[in-house]
Design a protein around this motif. Structure first.
Motif, PDB file in Angstrom:
ATOM      1  N   TYR A   1      -3.175  -3.903  -8.598  1.00  0.00           N
ATOM      2  CA  TYR A   1      -2.565  -5.259  -8.397  1.00  0.00           C
ATOM      3  C   TYR A   1      -2.989  -6.210  -9.360  1.00  0.00           C
ATOM      4  O   TYR A   1      -2.298  -6.925 -10.008  1.00  0.00           O
ATOM      5  N   SER A   2      -4.236  -6.248  -9.273  1.00  0.00           N
ATOM      6  CA  SER A   2      -5.106  -7.658 -10.052  1.00  0.00           C
ATOM      7  C   SER A   2      -4.844  -7.201 -11.556  1.00  0.00           C
ATOM      8  O   SER A   2      -4.496  -8.164 -12.384  1.00  0.00           O
ATOM      9  N   MET A   3      -5.166  -5.937 -11.789  1.00  0.00           N
ATOM     10  CA  MET A   3      -5.106  -5.709 -13.298  1.00  0.00           C
ATOM     11  C   MET A   3      -3.504  -5.816 -13.941  1.00  0.00           C
ATOM     12  O   MET A   3      -3.569  -6.313 -14.937  1.00  0.00           O
ATOM     13  N   LEU A   4      -2.499  -5.500 -13.179  1.00  0.00           N
ATOM     14  CA  LEU A   4      -1.397  -5.653 -13.609  1.00  0.00           C
ATOM     15  C   LEU A   4      -0.680  -6.957 -13.597  1.00  0.00           C
ATOM     16  O   LEU A   4       0.187  -7.340 -14.352  1.00  0.00           O
ATOM     17  N   THR A   5      -1.116  -8.009 -12.724  1.00  0.00           N
ATOM     18  CA  THR A   5      -0.757  -9.277 -12.414  1.00  0.00           C
ATOM     19  C   THR A   5      -1.407 -10.179 -13.019  1.00  0.00           C
ATOM     20  O   THR A   5      -1.043 -11.391 -13.212  1.00  0.00           O
ATOM     21  N   GLY A   6      -2.834 -10.014 -13.369  1.00  0.00           N
ATOM     22  CA  GLY A   6      -3.665 -11.255 -13.699  1.00  0.00           C
ATOM     23  C   GLY A   6      -4.027 -11.970 -12.699  1.00  0.00           C
ATOM     24  O   GLY A   6      -4.420 -13.242 -12.808  1.00  0.00           O
ATOM     25  N   GLU A   7      -3.789 -11.694 -11.268  1.00  0.00           N
ATOM     26  CA  GLU A   7      -3.891 -12.435 -10.128  1.00  0.00           C
ATOM     27  C   GLU A   7      -4.966 -11.870  -9.307  1.00  0.00           C
ATOM     28  O   GLU A   7      -4.855 -10.292  -8.896  1.00  0.00           O
ATOM     29  N   TYR A   8      -5.856 -12.304  -8.813  1.00  0.00           N
ATOM     30  CA  TYR A   8      -6.786 -12.016  -7.510  1.00  0.00           C
ATOM     31  C   TYR A   8      -5.939 -11.366  -6.427  1.00  0.00           C
ATOM     32  O   TYR A   8      -5.017 -11.775  -6.006  1.00  0.00           O
ATOM     33  N   ALA A   9      -6.485 -10.190  -5.846  1.00  0.00           N
ATOM     34  CA  ALA A   9      -5.834  -9.714  -5.107  1.00  0.00           C
ATOM     35  C   ALA A   9      -5.912 -10.372  -3.684  1.00  0.00           C
ATOM     36  O   ALA A   9      -4.785 -10.277  -2.772  1.00  0.00           O
ATOM     37  N   PHE A  10      -6.803 -11.288  -3.378  1.00  0.00           N
ATOM     38  CA  PHE A  10      -6.807 -12.049  -2.057  1.00  0.00           C
ATOM     39  C   PHE A  10      -5.605 -12.996  -2.103  1.00  0.00           C
ATOM     40  O   PHE A  10      -5.215 -13.410  -1.070  1.00  0.00           O
ATOM     41  N   ARG A  11      -4.951 -13.400  -3.037  1.00  0.00           N
ATOM     42  CA  ARG A  11      -3.662 -14.162  -3.083  1.00  0.00           C
ATOM     43  C   ARG A  11      -2.667 -13.503  -2.445  1.00  0.00           C
ATOM     44  O   ARG A  11      -1.704 -14.202  -2.127  1.00  0.00           O
TER      45      ARG A  11
END
Length: 504
Positions: free
Chosen positions: A73-83
Motif C-alpha cells: 500500500y505505502s509503496m504504491l501510494t506514497g502514504e504511510y500505511a497507518f493512515r
C-alpha cells in the motif's frame, strides 16, 4: 489543485533525455541476509549478485512496513500505511487503495508509461462480497495499471486461482467458485480434518481447504479447472512479465513484478527441489533468483536492458516459521536471514524492515557501488516523479520524498528522519533508532516470540538504541537520552497529524 515539486536532497539530477523503463522486483519475505552479496549461506543468487555488480547495493533501505499488505500500500501510494490502518488482508477483502487515490502507476501512466503488475497482489479486490465468476473490480486496472496478472491475495489463501485483468483464468462457468473465510462451504477436505492428505503440516489457521496437497487459509468451492499449481509460479509469472515487456518494448513501461517466493507455502519446482541444504526455503531462494534471471534475459534479448531501471528488493524482513512445517528452522544451519539485525517479519526491530535492495540501470548508474543512504520504498513515488519531471499534486504521496540522487548513486545522503512501521511506529535519525511505546492497556502480542520465533521489539516503555554501538538493539538507552526520545516522538506526532486527500 496546487502542485509541488518533489523534495530532494540534491538539485539538478534528472538530466535525462529518454524515459527509462522501470521494473520493481518485489520479493516476498526475503531478509537482508538472504542474497549472496549480503552473506547468504546455503543457497546462491548469481542473477541478483550480477545486478549488484552492475549497479548499486544499498545497505540501509527499508520496506515501509514489517508486513506485506501495508508495505505494498505505502509503496504504491506514497502514504504511510497507518493512515489507512492497513493490515494483512484476508483473501476476500475489498480493494484497500481508494480508486480516487493518485497512485505510482497513475503518475507513471500520465508520464507516458505502459503499466503492468504481475504476481502476488494482496491489496484486496472489489467492493466486498466478490463474485469470482464475474468481472472482479475495482482492482489494479482501477488504480493505474493497464494490465494485471495476479495471485489475488497470497499462496496460502484461497481462492487459489489466477486473475488476469478482471477475470479468473480458465474458469468453467459450469463449476462456479465460492469463497468463504467464515465457514466451510466446500466438499473439499481440510487440513485440520485430514492432516494425512497434506504434503506439509500446517497450523490451525492454515488448515482449511486443501489444494495441491497444501491446506490454505479460508474455504473454496468449485473452480477446479482454474486452480493453480504452486510449482508453476516461476515460469508462469516470469512468462506473463516477459509478454508484457515484449508487447511494450517500443515505449516506456513500468512493471511491478511481485514474487510469491519466498513466502509460504514454499513449493519449489522440480528444477530446484532438494538443491539447498537449507531445505525448501533455500530451494525457493534459488528459484527466486532464477525467476529474476528469466525476466532480465527478456530485457537482454529485446535489446532494452541498457535503458531499464531495475529495482530489486523485498516487502519486509525474513520469517522462517509462518504457518507450515517445512523445516526452515531445523535446516537453517549457519545462515542468518536478517544478517546482523534483530527481529524479522512482523518485528519493530531493524530486521523487520531493513531489506536487501539493488538499483541497476546501465545507461545511468555506475557499476559496483555500495550506498549507505537511509530511505524507504515509500520514496519511490517522489524519486520517479523527479526523474521524469512530473509534478506531484498537493495532498498526494504526502509521505514520499525524492531520494533520486541516492537511487542513482550520485549521493550517500538519505533521509534525516525515517519512519519504520510494524505493530508500533519507529523512527530512524542517523545512528538513533526509536520505538514508540504501545499503550499500557494494550497487551504485548506474544505470537512473534512463541509462534514465529522472532523478537518483536514491542514495549510499554519508550525504546532508544544507538545502532552504531548496538546493532542488535539489545540495550535500551531511552532513560539516558530523554532529549532524543522527545525529538523522535515529537517528529512522529507531527507526521501523524498530516492529512491526505483523494486526487482523482
Amino acid at each position: 489543485m496546487a502542485c509541488q515539486k518533489p523534495a530532494t536532497n540534491q538539485t539538478d539530477v534528472s538530466n535525462n533525455t529518454d524515459k527509462p523503463n522501470i521494473i520493481i522486483f518485489y520479493v516476498d519475505d526475503l531478509g537482508y541476509g538472504d542474497i549472496g552479496k549480503n552473506g547468504l549461506i546455503g543457497a546462491e543468487t548469481p542473477e541478483i549478485d550480477k545486478l549488484a555488480d552492475g549497479g548499486i547495493l544499498f545497505t540501509d533501505v527499508h520496506s515501509p512496513h514489517a508486513t506485506c499488505t501495508p508495505s505494498r500500500y505505502s509503496m504504491l501510494t506514497g502514504e504511510y500505511a497507518f493512515r489507512k490502518k492497513a493490515q494483512i488482508l484476508p483473501g476476500d477483502a475489498p480493494l484497500l487503495i481508494n480508486p480516487n487515490t493518485r497512485t505510482l502507476p497513475d503518475m507513471l501512466r500520465e508520464a507516458g508509461y505502459a503499466t503492468g503488475v504481475v504476481g502476488k497482489w494482496h491489496l484486496g479486490l472489489g467492493n466486498g462480497n466478490v463474485d469470482w465468476n464475474k468481472a472482479v473490480k475495482p482492482g489494479p486496472l482501477e488504480i493505474g495499471f493497464d494490465y494485471s496478472f495476479l495471485l489475488p491475495s497470497t499462496g496460502d489463501r484461497v481462492p487459489s486461482v489466477y486473475l488476469e485483468n478482471h477475470n479468473v483464468v480458465n474458469l468453467d462457468p459450469k463449476d462456479p467458485i465460492t469463497v468463504s473465510y467464515k465457514k466451510n462451504i466446500s466438499d473439499r477436505p481440510t487440513g485440520n480434518d485430514h492432516p494425512e492428505l497434506l504434503r506439509q503440516g500446517a497450523d490451525k489457521q492454515h488448515g482449511n481447504t486443501i489444494i495441491n496437497g497444501i491446506s490454505r487459509i479460508g474455504y473454496m468451492k468449485g473452480g477446479e479447472k482454474a486452480l493453480w499449481t504452486d510449482e508453476d509460479f516461476p515460469e508462469k509469472l516470469a512468462g506473463k512479465a516477459s509478454d508484457f515487456i515484449t508487447k511494450h518494448k517500443d515505449e516506456p513501461f513500468f512493471l511491478y513484478f511481485a514474487f510469491h517466493d519466498i513466502h509460504v507455502p514454499r513449493l519449489p519446482s522440480d528444477k530446484f527441489k532438494g538443491k539447498s541444504p537449507m531445505g525448501l526455503r533455500g530451494d525457493v531462494i534459488y528459484q527466486m533468483d532464477y525467476t529474476t534471471g528469466l525476466v532480465m534475459k527478456t530485457l537482454r534479448d529485446l535489446g532494452i536492458e541498457e535503458n531499464t531501471l531495475v529495482i530489486f528488493t523485498s516487502d519486509n524482513g525474513a520469517v522462517l516459521s509462518d504457518g507450515y512445517d517445512d523445516k526452515a528452522i531445523e535446516l537453517l544451519g549457519d545462515h542468518k536471514p536478517t544478517g546482523p539485525y534483530a527481529g524479522g517479519k512482523y518485528s519493530s526491530l531493524e530486521g523487520g524492515t531493513r531489506v536487501p535492495m539493488i538499483a541497476y540501470w546501465p545507461n545511468r548508474i555506475k557499476a559496483g557501488q555500495t550506498n549507505d543512504a537511509t530511505f524507504s520504498h515509500i520514496d519511490f513515488y517522489a524519486s520517479f516523479a523527479e526523474l521524469l519531471g512530473e509534478e506531484i499534486p498537493q495532498g498526494v504521496a504526502i509521505d514520499s520524498k525524492s531520494m533520486l540522487p541516492a537511487l542513482l548513486g550520485e549521493s550517500q545522503q538519505g533521509r534525516d528522519f525515517m519512519v519504520e512501521e510494524a505493530f508500533s511506529l519507529g523512527m530512524r535519525h542517523g545512528k538513533w533508532k526509536y520505538i514508540q511505546p504501545i499503550p499500557k492497556k494494550r497487551r504485548i502480542p506474544d505470537f512473534m516470540d512463541k509462534k514465529k520465533f522472532i523478537k518483536g521489539g514491542l514495549s510499554h516503555q519508550p525504546q532508544l538504541f544507538n545502532l552504531e554501538e548496538d546493532i542488535a538493539e539489545d540495550k535500551n538507552i531511552a532513560e539516558q537520552h530523554p532529549e532524543i526520545v522527545a525529538l523522535m516522538q515529537g517528529k512522529l506526532d507531527s507526521i501523524k497529524k498530516v492529512n491526505t486527500v483523494p486526487s482523482k
